[in-house]
Structure formats: structure tokens, C-alpha cells
Scaffold this motif. Structure first.
Motif, PDB file in Angstrom:
ATOM      1  N   CYS A   1       7.100 -18.339  -2.232  1.00 38.01           N
ATOM      2  CA  CYS A   1       5.771 -17.721  -2.170  1.00 38.01           C
ATOM      3  C   CYS A   1       4.881 -18.505  -1.216  1.00 38.01           C
TER       4      CYS A   1
ATOM      5  N   ASP B   1       4.816  -5.765 -11.178  1.00 40.71           N
ATOM      6  CA  ASP B   1       3.690  -6.569 -11.633  1.00 40.71           C
ATOM      7  C   ASP B   1       3.740  -7.951 -11.017  1.00 40.71           C
ATOM      8  N   ASP B   2       4.964  -8.572 -10.992  1.00 34.54           N
ATOM      9  CA  ASP B   2       5.107  -9.888 -10.388  1.00 34.54           C
ATOM     10  C   ASP B   2       4.694  -9.818  -8.932  1.00 34.54           C
TER      11      ASP B   2
ATOM     12  N   CYS C   1      -1.536 -14.123  -3.742  1.00 32.69           N
ATOM     13  CA  CYS C   1      -1.518 -15.554  -3.460  1.00 32.69           C
ATOM     14  C   CYS C   1      -1.368 -15.862  -1.985  1.00 32.69           C
TER      15      CYS C   1
ATOM     16  N   ALA D   1       8.471 -20.384  -6.340  1.00 32.65           N
ATOM     17  CA  ALA D   1       7.135 -20.810  -5.945  1.00 32.65           C
ATOM     18  C   ALA D   1       7.107 -21.282  -4.494  1.00 32.65           C
TER      19      ALA D   1
ATOM     20  N   ILE E   1       1.735 -11.849  -7.114  1.00 34.20           N
ATOM     21  CA  ILE E   1       2.074 -12.831  -6.101  1.00 34.20           C
ATOM     22  C   ILE E   1       1.530 -12.412  -4.745  1.00 34.20           C
TER      23      ILE E   1
END
Lengths: 69, 168
Positions: free
Chosen positions: B9, B144-145, B152, B6, B149
Motif C-alpha cells: 500500500c 471494502d478493503d 491511503c 501494508a 485502502i
């Protein structure tokens, strides 16, 4: 004693960076597992929920950080 | 999901400052050097090394168990891990200087993405999900991830993240 507390805190910190994210991920896995094993949810549906849930949790964590900063 | 995924990201999206391992190492070294007369420095130095080695060691154990127990070949998985250690230790000593130039944040993002994808794949298999396409499905989880992401950082930049965000 202070050193032991510090060491334990550091060890936990290595595995859990964002506590909320970690907790939500654990809850999601537990919920999906309960759904599949006890509520007869099809395993593939459980897997898809797991994938969607993880992406949602990650997006929520990034959004929360955005609002904080 | 890895805890560092996280933040990577967020840093790639410009929400928080990019992590610079060189600066972080210099700060820790300076902090330890300031306390050379203090006996606590011994504990701090030991704790710093303990943290790093324990974390990596725990990862190796989890990987060996995950791969080995699935097919009853824990011994061979352990041998593979040992061979990798024998190879990587001298390699790390030789290339540790040039490695500082590797873009750390992008690397953490990619590694986190891969670990998350494989984690979802294996957890799904653990609950009995028969992923369509079997093992290559893990690559689809990766896609997909990444798709989820990718939205974001763009969203973070639209909201005005830290210095507009820059990729290293």
C-alpha cells in the motif's frame, strides 16, 4: 549458535514485516473473539468490527509510514 | 493481514520506493558471489533457499488445512495442492524470465487485498458470524478493503510521498 539466531530471525521476519501492525491485528482478533464468546456480542457485529478494525489498522500503518518518510 | 500488504500500500501510494525484484535478486547474488571464498557463503545460500521454500511451503500447508478441515476432505485438498505443485514447477522454469516483467508491486497489492479479505471472512465465520450473502460476502470484503485502502495512497500523495508515486 549465531547461525541459529540468524535463521530464527529470518523466519520470524518472513511472517512479521511490521511488528506493530501484526500485534494490533492479533489484539483485534483476540478482542473480537472475547467479545463474541464471553460478552455475548452478536457474531455478525463482531465480524463487522473485525472488518472495520482491520481497515483502520492498515490505514494507521500507512499513515505512520507517511509521517516517517 | 499479510505483512507485505501494508508496504505494498505504501509503495503504491508513493510513500516508499517501489520494490524491484530484479534489483533485489541481483544484489543478493552479488553479495553471495563476493563471499565465494568464505564458508559463510554456503550458509547464506542455504538460508536464502530455506527462507523462500519454507514460506511458500507454510502457505500451502495453511491453505490445505483451512480448506480440507472445513469439510473433512484434507486428503483431497492435499492432492489438489500436489497437483498444483506438479503443474507449477515446470511452468515456473519455462516462464521465469517473462515473469520479471509482471508489475510486482501491483500484484502484491492485489494478492494482499485478496488474502486480507478472505482472512477477515474466514475469521468472522470462525467466531460464528453469519455473513449476509455467505461466500460472495468475501468479494464485498475485498471491495471494502480496497475502498479503505484507496484513500491511503491519495492521502500519502497529498502529503508529498516519495517522487509523487508511480504505478508499475
Amino acid at each position: 549458535m549465531k547461525f541459529i539466531r540468524l535463521a530464527i530471525k529470518e523466519i520470524i521476519g518472513m511472517f512479521v514485516d511490521d511488528g506493530s501492525l501484526a500485534l494490533l491485528a492479533v489484539i483485534l482478533v483476540a478482542a473480537v473473539t472475547v467479545g463474541v464468546k464471553l460478552l455475548s456480542l452478536p457474531p455478525l457485529v463482531g465480524g463487522i468490527l473485525l472488518l472495520a478494525g482491520c481497515i483502520a489498522i492498515l490505514a494507521w500503518s500507512v499513515r505512520r509510514a507517511t509521517l516517517r518518510h | 493481514m499479510t505483512g507485505g500488504f501494508a508496504p505494498s500500500c505504501q509503495s503504491l501510494g508513493g510513500v516508499i520506493a517501489l520494490r524491484d525484484e530484479d534489483i533485489a535478486f541481483s544484489k543478493e547474488t552479488a553479495a553471495l558471489q563476493k563471499q565465494t571464498d568464505d564458508r559463510r557463503a554456503d550458509y547464506l545460500a542455504g538460508l536464502a533457499s530455506f527462507k523462500a521454500v519454507l514460506l511458500e511451503g507454510a502457505e500451502v500447508v495453511f491453505i490445505v488445512i483451512a480448506i480440507g478441515t472445513a469439510h473433512g476432505r484434507t486428503f483431497y485438498a492435499g492432492l489438489g495442492a500436489l497437483a498444483a505443485f506438479i503443474l507449477i514447477a515446470p511452468t515456473g522454469l519455462i516462464v521465469h524470465r517473462p515473469l520479471v516483467r509482471v508489475p510486482e508491486n501491483a500484484l502484491k497489492f492485489i494478492v494482499g487485498l485478496m488474502l486480507t479479505s478472505f482472512g477477515i471472512f474466514w475469521t468472522g465465520e470462525g467466531i460464528g458470524a453469519d455473513w449476509p450473502g455467505a461466500d460472495p460476502r468475501a468479494a464485498c470484503n475485498f471491495r471494502d478493503d480496497r475502498g479503505g485502502i484507496a484513500c491511503c495512497p491519495l492521502d500519502a500523495r497529498r502529503r508529498g510521498g516519495v517522487d509523487g508515486g508511480s504505478y508499475r
